[in-house]
Design an enzyme around this catalytic site. Structure first.
Site, PDB file in Angstrom:
ATOM      1  N   ARG A 239       0.857  -1.184   0.000  1.00 30.32           N
ATOM      2  CA  ARG A 239       0.000   0.000   0.000  1.00 30.32           C
ATOM      3  C   ARG A 239       0.893   1.234   0.000  1.00 30.32           C
ATOM      4  O   ARG A 239       1.901   1.281   0.717  1.00 30.32           O
ATOM      5  CB  ARG A 239      -0.903   0.031   1.242  1.00 30.32           C
ATOM      6  CG  ARG A 239      -2.091  -0.918   1.214  1.00 30.32           C
ATOM      7  CD  ARG A 239      -3.125  -0.550   0.151  1.00 30.32           C
ATOM      8  NE  ARG A 239      -4.242  -1.482   0.108  1.00 30.32           N
ATOM      9  CZ  ARG A 239      -4.299  -2.578  -0.673  1.00 30.32           C
ATOM     10  NH1 ARG A 239      -3.299  -2.878  -1.477  1.00 30.32           N
ATOM     11  NH2 ARG A 239      -5.374  -3.338  -0.649  1.00 30.32           N
ATOM     12  N   GLU A 268      -4.220   7.150  -5.545  1.00 36.36           N
ATOM     13  CA  GLU A 268      -4.556   6.297  -6.685  1.00 36.36           C
ATOM     14  C   GLU A 268      -5.978   6.635  -7.110  1.00 36.36           C
ATOM     15  O   GLU A 268      -6.847   6.628  -6.251  1.00 36.36           O
ATOM     16  CB  GLU A 268      -4.458   4.815  -6.301  1.00 36.36           C
ATOM     17  CG  GLU A 268      -3.048   4.388  -5.982  1.00 36.36           C
ATOM     18  CD  GLU A 268      -2.942   2.941  -5.486  1.00 36.36           C
ATOM     19  OE1 GLU A 268      -3.940   2.194  -5.570  1.00 36.36           O
ATOM     20  OE2 GLU A 268      -1.888   2.579  -4.985  1.00 36.36           O
ATOM     21  N   HIS A 287      -1.199  -0.190  -9.814  1.00 37.32           N
ATOM     22  CA  HIS A 287      -1.875  -1.121  -8.894  1.00 37.32           C
ATOM     23  C   HIS A 287      -2.496  -2.309  -9.643  1.00 37.32           C
ATOM     24  O   HIS A 287      -3.706  -2.554  -9.571  1.00 37.32           O
ATOM     25  CB  HIS A 287      -2.939  -0.403  -8.055  1.00 37.32           C
ATOM     26  CG  HIS A 287      -3.283  -1.130  -6.788  1.00 37.32           C
ATOM     27  ND1 HIS A 287      -3.682  -0.502  -5.624  1.00 37.32           N
ATOM     28  CD2 HIS A 287      -3.281  -2.455  -6.486  1.00 37.32           C
ATOM     29  CE1 HIS A 287      -3.924  -1.411  -4.678  1.00 37.32           C
ATOM     30  NE2 HIS A 287      -3.687  -2.611  -5.181  1.00 37.32           N
TER      31      HIS A 287
HETATM   32  O1  LIG Z   1      -5.690  -7.497  -2.834  1.00 34.48           O
HETATM   33  C1  LIG Z   1      -5.217  -6.389  -2.604  1.00 34.48           C
HETATM   34  O2  LIG Z   1      -5.216  -5.911  -1.464  1.00 34.48           O
HETATM   35  C2  LIG Z   1      -4.637  -5.638  -3.688  1.00 34.48           C
HETATM   36  O3  LIG Z   1      -4.240  -4.531  -3.529  1.00 34.48           O
HETATM   37  C3  LIG Z   1      -4.561  -6.288  -5.014  1.00 34.48           C
HETATM   38  O4  LIG Z   1      -5.711  -6.147  -5.738  1.00 34.48           O
END
Ligand SMILES: O=C(O)C(=O)CO
Length: 321
Positions: A239, A268, A287
């Site tokens: 993240r 994002e 992402h």
């Molecule tokens: O699964 C997650 O948390 C992601 O960021 C990937 O889609």
């Protein structure tokens, strides 16, 4: 809902892979939103038994209040659940599931892509071709070797382990990792558990694969970059908020680290004029960690199965709680 009524499920994203919807449609009425927005969610959530929450819009008190007390379960189509107001769900006795493991291989593949791209300056090289600056100089565009390196993994969960397994064949000298506690999987994979600072000081590659929590928010910051090897490569597939982005930009500009590769950032989507896009020593992907046909189908199916379990009051397949 009464026994003669069909279960109602809000599908909180207009493009959930059909494989999961096929499973749900056999038993429940599906309420679909037309575009991914909080307003749409609020306008359609009232009275549903479950929410297929395939969105990163924060799930807050307002949505839960609007849904009503019959709401039994929230099913995410992601491993991460940092966008969910956990205390509010717990207080209402609503069960939460995510989709771990089914996406680990796909996310790990993107981690390898970014590791290689950042180490070998793929973005910078491409720009040099475009600007006519291709040189035949033996000192030109030199990168960093994975072979013989120390790779430090922050968070050796399912994704971190999948990354380790994929980087091992590149001839990594040593794997080290940090996290809450030493893991048996770490030992099995030949990785050494170290503290955060030791990982920082010793790593040639630093890979972030930890969940975003109050403990991990902003841990990659100015202080961190003051101790990092100047030749280090930072990769983040977790993240964006785990990294203090201002500190990263400074570190990349001032050569406090060699380069970075990010699949996640803030915000994002990233604005098209953002400073991150101007850095030559940064490789970016939007992402897409879990974005493969097979993986997204698996995530959709697992999320759907969790919903049926939650509605039936049975144990979830992959519960967060
Ligand atoms: O699964 C997650 O948390 C992601 O960021 C990937 O889609």
């Amino acid at each position: 809902s009464p026994k003669n009524e069909k279960c109602k499920v809000l599908i909180a994203n207009p493009s959930v892979p059909q494989a999961g919807l096929d499973i749900l449609e056999k038993k429940c009425d599906l309420i679909k939103i037309n575009n991914e927005s909080k307003a749409e969610i609020l306008s359609k959530v009232k009275g549903v038994d479950a929410i297929f929450y395939a969105t990163y819009i924060p799930l807050d008190k307002e949505i839960l209040d609007q849904a009503g007390s019959q709401l039994k379960t929230v099913s995410l189509m992601s491993a991460g659940y940092n966008h969910i107001n956990i205390p509010e769900l717990k207080e209402r006795g609503i069960k939460l599931s995510n989709t771990p493991k089914v996406l680990s291989d796909a996310v790990a593949e993107v981690a390898v892509l970014l590791t290689l791209g950042a180490a070998r300056r793929s973005h910078e090289g491409r720009k040099k071709i475009e600007s006519g600056d291709w040189k035949s100089d033996p000192q030109w565009l030199l990168g960093q070797d994975i072979s013989g390196s120390t790779v430090g993994i922050i968070g050796l969960g399912s994704i971190g382990q999948a990354i380790l397994k994929r980087l091992k064949p590149f001839g990594v000298e040593q794997f080290i990792y940090t996290g809450h506690k030493e893991k048996t999987e770490g030992k099995e994979l030949g990785a050494k558990f170290v503290d955060f600072e030791t990982l920082n000081k010793n790593s040639d590659f630093i890979i972030v694969s930890a969940p975003l929590t109050n403990e991990t928010r902003g841990i990659i910051n100015d202080d961190f970059f003051s101790k990092t090897k100047k030749t280090a490569v930072l990769v983040n597939i977790a993240r964006g908020e785990i990294v203090n982005q201002e500190a990263l930009i400074k570190a990349l500009k001032e050569g406090k680290i060699f380069s970075a590769g990010l699949d996640v950032m803030t915000p994002e989507p990233l604005p098209v004029d953002h400073e991150l896009l101007k850095l030559p020593n940064l490789v970016l992907t939007p992402h897409i960690g879990s974005a493969t046909v097979k993986t997204r189908n698996s995530m959709s199916v697992l999320a759907a199965k969790n919903i049926l379990k939650g509605i039936e009051g049975e144990e979830l397949l992959t519960p967060v709680f």
